[in-house]
Design a protein around this motif. Structure first.
Motif: not given
Length: 110
Positions: A28-31, A87-95, A97-104, A107-110
């Motif tokens: 899920n992408l959470e804003n 914008y946010i530009d990041a190396d995201i580890d997709y293995c 994970i169930s949630l990507i949260t974008v903040r101002n 970005v964090v993921w878990k």
């Protein structure tokens, strides 16, 4: 909530990286920012993909996403753009994970 299936281009990006992930890449992408998210792009060979979102994601909304594969490199360069021009530009580890949260400002993921 919307469902976006990442197309063949992303599958090729992930498969071409040559590393098998440990789980399914459905998340899920959470804003949680103050602006609408206007695009979600991944990078391959220095070029950004097309926008994987079919519409903007408003503050407080969650958008269901599915890369359509769990193969390839877990870490993918990702750019998330907002209506305020930031914008946010990041190396995201997709293995695994169930949630990507974008903040101002991040970005964090878990």
């Amino acid at each position: 909530m919307k469902f976006v299936s990442m197309g063949a281009s992303l599958a090729l990006l992930i498969a071409s990286a040559g590393f098998a992930s440990a789980g399914s890449w459905v998340f899920n992408l959470e804003n949680k920012s103050e602006s609408h998210v206007t695009s979600f792009r991944t990078q391959e060979n220095g070029a950004w993909s097309q926008n994987w979102l079919s519409e903007n994601v408003a503050p407080g909304e969650t958008f269901d996403m599915d890369f359509g594969t769990d193969e390839g490199s877990c870490v993918v360069r990702t750019r998330i753009d907002f209506t305020d021009g930031t914008y946010i530009d990041a190396d995201i580890d997709y293995c695994d994970i169930s949630l990507i949260t974008v903040r101002n400002k991040d970005v964090v993921w878990k």
